[in-house]
Scaffold this motif. Structure first.
Motif, PDB file in Angstrom:
ATOM      1  N   MET A 183       0.591  -1.209  -0.141  1.00  0.00           N
ATOM      2  CA  MET A 183       0.033  -0.120   0.148  1.00  0.00           C
ATOM      3  C   MET A 183       0.784   1.338  -0.026  1.00  0.00           C
ATOM      4  N   ARG A 184       0.480   2.087  -0.893  1.00  0.00           N
ATOM      5  CA  ARG A 184       1.042   3.603  -0.861  1.00  0.00           C
ATOM      6  C   ARG A 184       0.565   4.261   0.539  1.00  0.00           C
ATOM      7  N   ILE A 185       1.262   4.684   1.443  1.00  0.00           N
ATOM      8  CA  ILE A 185       0.781   5.592   2.355  1.00  0.00           C
ATOM      9  C   ILE A 185       2.007   5.974   3.216  1.00  0.00           C
ATOM     10  N   PRO A 186       2.293   7.344   3.335  1.00  0.00           N
ATOM     11  CA  PRO A 186       3.375   8.028   3.860  1.00  0.00           C
ATOM     12  C   PRO A 186       3.228   8.327   5.263  1.00  0.00           C
ATOM     13  N   GLY A 187       4.226   8.862   5.726  1.00  0.00           N
ATOM     14  CA  GLY A 187       4.140   9.400   7.203  1.00  0.00           C
ATOM     15  C   GLY A 187       4.015   8.384   8.244  1.00  0.00           C
ATOM     16  N   LEU A 188       3.410   8.682   9.633  1.00  0.00           N
ATOM     17  CA  LEU A 188       3.261   7.910  10.768  1.00  0.00           C
ATOM     18  C   LEU A 188       2.286   7.179  10.407  1.00  0.00           C
ATOM     19  N   GLY A 189       1.351   7.512   9.622  1.00  0.00           N
ATOM     20  CA  GLY A 189       0.140   6.474   9.307  1.00  0.00           C
ATOM     21  C   GLY A 189       0.854   5.230   8.492  1.00  0.00           C
ATOM     22  N   VAL A 192       2.399   2.975  11.063  1.00  0.00           N
ATOM     23  CA  VAL A 192       1.301   2.394  11.927  1.00  0.00           C
ATOM     24  C   VAL A 192       0.621   1.044  10.988  1.00  0.00           C
ATOM     25  N   MET A 193       0.463   1.256   9.611  1.00  0.00           N
ATOM     26  CA  MET A 193       0.050   0.154   9.061  1.00  0.00           C
ATOM     27  C   MET A 193       0.960  -1.125   8.749  1.00  0.00           C
ATOM     28  N   SER A 194       2.282  -0.383   8.950  1.00  0.00           N
ATOM     29  CA  SER A 194       3.212  -1.451   8.761  1.00  0.00           C
ATOM     30  C   SER A 194       3.336  -2.627  10.132  1.00  0.00           C
ATOM     31  N   ARG A 195       2.888  -1.809  11.162  1.00  0.00           N
ATOM     32  CA  ARG A 195       2.871  -2.727  12.447  1.00  0.00           C
ATOM     33  C   ARG A 195       1.492  -3.653  12.155  1.00  0.00           C
ATOM     34  N   LEU A 196       0.620  -3.354  11.373  1.00  0.00           N
ATOM     35  CA  LEU A 196      -0.624  -4.140  11.042  1.00  0.00           C
ATOM     36  C   LEU A 196      -0.377  -5.035  10.076  1.00  0.00           C
ATOM     37  N   GLY A 197       1.043  -5.243   9.540  1.00  0.00           N
ATOM     38  CA  GLY A 197       1.492  -6.177   8.408  1.00  0.00           C
ATOM     39  C   GLY A 197       1.345  -5.739   6.988  1.00  0.00           C
ATOM     40  N   VAL A 198       1.248  -4.475   6.883  1.00  0.00           N
ATOM     41  CA  VAL A 198       1.237  -3.800   5.388  1.00  0.00           C
ATOM     42  C   VAL A 198       2.613  -3.600   5.026  1.00  0.00           C
ATOM     43  N   ASN A 199       2.680  -4.020   3.815  1.00  0.00           N
ATOM     44  CA  ASN A 199       4.243  -3.667   3.079  1.00  0.00           C
ATOM     45  C   ASN A 199       3.812  -2.119   2.353  1.00  0.00           C
ATOM     46  N   VAL A 200       4.335  -1.218   3.292  1.00  0.00           N
ATOM     47  CA  VAL A 200       4.487   0.131   3.004  1.00  0.00           C
ATOM     48  C   VAL A 200       5.156   0.756   1.884  1.00  0.00           C
ATOM     49  N   GLN A 201       4.684   1.621   0.838  1.00  0.00           N
ATOM     50  CA  GLN A 201       5.300   2.169  -0.113  1.00  0.00           C
ATOM     51  C   GLN A 201       5.065   3.641  -0.307  1.00  0.00           C
ATOM     52  N   VAL A 202       6.045   4.568  -0.522  1.00  0.00           N
ATOM     53  CA  VAL A 202       5.795   5.897  -0.305  1.00  0.00           C
ATOM     54  C   VAL A 202       6.108   6.476  -1.669  1.00  0.00           C
ATOM     55  N   ALA A 216       1.737  -2.864  -8.911  1.00  0.00           N
ATOM     56  CA  ALA A 216       3.014  -2.770  -8.331  1.00  0.00           C
ATOM     57  C   ALA A 216       2.574  -2.454  -6.892  1.00  0.00           C
ATOM     58  N   ILE A 217       1.509  -1.900  -6.634  1.00  0.00           N
ATOM     59  CA  ILE A 217       0.963  -1.889  -5.208  1.00  0.00           C
ATOM     60  C   ILE A 217      -0.493  -2.512  -5.320  1.00  0.00           C
ATOM     61  N   ASP A 218      -0.980  -2.808  -4.141  1.00  0.00           N
ATOM     62  CA  ASP A 218      -2.555  -3.331  -4.160  1.00  0.00           C
ATOM     63  C   ASP A 218      -3.376  -2.377  -3.615  1.00  0.00           C
ATOM     64  N   ALA A 219      -2.973  -1.347  -2.974  1.00  0.00           N
ATOM     65  CA  ALA A 219      -3.836  -0.344  -2.374  1.00  0.00           C
ATOM     66  C   ALA A 219      -2.983   1.130  -2.518  1.00  0.00           C
ATOM     67  N   ALA A 220      -3.919   2.448  -2.413  1.00  0.00           N
ATOM     68  CA  ALA A 220      -3.119   3.452  -2.185  1.00  0.00           C
ATOM     69  C   ALA A 220      -4.123   4.750  -1.675  1.00  0.00           C
ATOM     70  N   GLU A 221      -3.682   5.382  -0.944  1.00  0.00           N
ATOM     71  CA  GLU A 221      -4.357   6.555  -0.429  1.00  0.00           C
ATOM     72  C   GLU A 221      -3.589   7.750  -0.973  1.00  0.00           C
ATOM     73  N   TRP A 222      -4.458   8.730  -1.383  1.00  0.00           N
ATOM     74  CA  TRP A 222      -4.043   9.849  -1.748  1.00  0.00           C
ATOM     75  C   TRP A 222      -4.687  11.134  -0.677  1.00  0.00           C
TER      76      TRP A 222
END
Length: 370
Positions: A183-189, A192-202, A216-222
């Protein structure tokens, strides 16, 4: 005859002098100081030009600075990638490659995790509360104390309001569904997502659609419906989650090279501050006006809205404050900002719970009946 002409010319000259004096006085009264220097700056941004809301915030600042200084102080905004990539603008400002930038501080938590508070943090402050903390709760002073290490001055310069919770290619109903998700998600969010098992991308905004479309990613927030529709994210994923618990009131900011700032006349500094304040207020109003209509278009075109489950929300909140406490224990600068922010959050939450929350719950819940 000659005497009569001399008197006439004298009268004209006197009248011209009076007119010139009046014009000069008028110019001075209107705020135009013709003795101020000509200043030309460049502003690197983290945004594509296609996003008229966020990039428009940068344009608002540049336009208003020019207007209020009668063209003597001009700033040219550049989209992400035109001078430096969108996630490298802080480096460009710090090094003096450009005089200023328009960006989000949480892109740079790798340099100092406390910078996340300048934009927004999970389960933090709404836009109204964030502005209150920054402008009148010593939040901006705390942030600029951090930015002093980067030779940078920061000013709030936009807010998105509460964001949506992102686009997913499949339903996410439990914490286990997040495990391994890219998932594309930056910052402290993102942390947190990483702690929940997400492979974080910025990724910067202009790269999200292709990454999501190509897998290349399964989810994204903007941000929210208006911007997300412009980026075409609804064409790459079907499920649109809410709320964006990691971005309840995301502030964008202008970062200014401290040396360049100190060289500005005081009048120009005040003009600059006023322009950023206007951009901050205007952007939030613009999003509130446009997001509802955009969301309707998305739903009508097949987007499926989905709320995060209570299980995910509770797990995210628990992980969030564990992260905060651990970071505060390890990092004195984070602890200093966090404790000041946390105390402000407690008092403003208490006030809003008594007044604003009760009104909003009733009025929105019953709004369709009127």
């Amino acid at each position: 005859m000659k005497r009569r002409k001399l008197l006439t010319y004298s009268a004209i000259a006197a009248g011209s002098a009076a007119t010139l004096g009046a014009c000069t006085a008028q110019s001075t009264q209107s705020g135009q100081n013709l003795e101020q220097p000509t200043v030309r700056w460049r502003m690197a941004t983290s945004w594509p030009k296609s996003l008229d809301t966020i990039f428009g915030g940068a344009e608002t600042i540049c336009q208003r600075v020019s207007e209020m200084t009668y063209g003597r102080f001009t700033i040219t905004p550049f989209a992400a990638g035109e001078i430096v990539p969108g996630l490298e603008v802080l480096d460009a400002v710090q090094q003096g490659t450009v005089e200023c930038s328009h960006t989000a501080s949480y892109y740079f938590v790798g340099k100092n995790p406390a910078l996340g508070f300048g934009t927004t943090v999970p389960f933090g402050l709404t836009a109204q509360q964030q502005n209150s903390w920054l402008y009148h709760g010593n939040g901006l002073d705390a942030l600029n104390k951090l930015y002093a290490d980067f030779n940078v001055v920061s000013l709030p310069a936009g807010n998105t309001g509460t964001q949506m919770g992102g686009w997913f290619k499949r339903r996410i109903q439990s914490v286990s569904d997040l495990n391994g998700l890219k998932m594309r998600i930056p910052g402290l969010g993102g942390q947190v997502m990483s702690r929940l098992g997400v492979n974080v991308q910025v990724l910067p905004g202009g790269e999200i659609f292709l990454a999501l479309e190509r897998g290349a990613i399964d989810a994204a927030e903007w941000v929210g419906p208006y911007d997300d529709e412009k980026l075409g994210l609804n064409k790459a994923a079907q499920y649109y989650y809410y709320p964006g618990w990691w971005e309840p009131g995301a502030t964008l900011e202008v970062q200014v090279n401290r040396s360049a700032w100190d060289k500005l006349p005081k009048e120009y500094q005040q003009v600059f501050k006023t322009a950023t304040y206007e951009a901050n207020m205007s952007m939030l109003a613009q999003y509130d006006a446009k997001n509802g209509e955009a969301l309707k278009r998305l739903v009508d075109s097949g987007t499926q809205l989905a709320a995060y489950s209570p299980e995910i929300m509770q797990a995210a909140q628990k992980a969030t404050f564990e992260l905060y406490e651990e970071s505060a224990a390890k990092d004195g600068t984070f602890r200093e900002v966090y404790e000041q922010w946390k105390a402000f959050r407690q008092q403003v939450y208490g006030w809003d719970q008594i007044n604003q929350l009760i009104f909003a719950n009733f009025a929105i819940a019953n709004g369709q009946q009127t």
